[in-house]
Design a protein around this motif. Sequence first.
Motif, mmCIF file in Angstrom:
data_model
loop_
_atom_site.group_PDB
_atom_site.id
_atom_site.type_symbol
_atom_site.label_atom_id
_atom_site.label_comp_id
_atom_site.label_asym_id
_atom_site.label_seq_id
_atom_site.Cartn_x
_atom_site.Cartn_y
_atom_site.Cartn_z
ATOM 1 N N ASP A 1 -1.365 12.416 -8.572
ATOM 2 C CA ASP A 1 -2.710 11.846 -8.712
ATOM 3 C C ASP A 1 -3.361 11.816 -7.329
ATOM 4 N N TRP A 2 -3.999 12.930 -6.965
ATOM 5 C CA TRP A 2 -4.532 13.074 -5.608
ATOM 6 C C TRP A 2 -5.709 12.154 -5.322
ATOM 7 N N ARG B 1 1.818 2.227 -3.481
ATOM 8 C CA ARG B 1 0.715 2.855 -4.223
ATOM 9 C C ARG B 1 0.610 4.337 -3.874
ATOM 10 N N ALA C 1 -6.073 9.074 -6.455
ATOM 11 C CA ALA C 1 -5.436 7.779 -6.185
ATOM 12 C C ALA C 1 -4.716 7.809 -4.843
ATOM 13 N N GLN D 1 0.804 -1.225 0.000
ATOM 14 C CA GLN D 1 0.000 0.000 0.000
ATOM 15 C C GLN D 1 0.838 1.276 0.000
ATOM 16 N N GLN E 1 -7.300 7.326 -2.219
ATOM 17 C CA GLN E 1 -7.708 5.915 -2.151
ATOM 18 C C GLN E 1 -6.658 5.081 -1.420
ATOM 19 N N ALA E 2 -5.395 5.339 -1.706
ATOM 20 C CA ALA E 2 -4.317 4.613 -1.014
ATOM 21 C C ALA E 2 -4.357 4.914 0.479
ATOM 22 N N ALA F 1 1.222 7.544 -6.388
ATOM 23 C CA ALA F 1 0.203 8.590 -6.534
ATOM 24 C C ALA F 1 0.794 9.969 -6.262
#
Length: 150
Positions: free
Chosen positions: A118-119, A109, A121, A106, A124-125, A113
């Motif tokens: 990629d905010w 990831r 994503a 995790q 989500q991480a 991001a």
Amino acid sequence: MLFNALKLLHVLSIIVWVGGMAFAHFFLRPAVQQLAPPERVRLMHAVLQRFLAAVGVAVVVALTSGLAMIGMVSIGGGFSMPRDWLFMSAVGLVMMALYAYLYLSQLSRLDAAVAAGDWPAGGQALARIRAIVGVNLLLGTAIVVVVLLW
């Protein structure tokens, strides 16, 4: 004297781990909710990198000191591990496995991001990390309760 030193190291490592999770889950995360997603994700990324590195050390110390204490007590044979030690050992291994999954899967990831900007994503991480931390916090709290009350 050596046993007491090992127990001290063991307890201090657990304080760092469980205490850090409690701080992050109940105080840090709610406070950063007021930040815009880019700032929130970058801040949590920086905090988690430091915290998870410290937890990695705490995991090694807890495992090593715990095994050493079990070994010291079992020398000479006839040792039957107390129920609270069995519980602590089993649940502690589950916590270590969850930490390893979080760190090895995790966090990368989240790293990707943040690097890509990629905010969504990143959010989500962070949500997946928060869920794993929540489970580990419950497990760590259960260990403390069982060991102190059993």
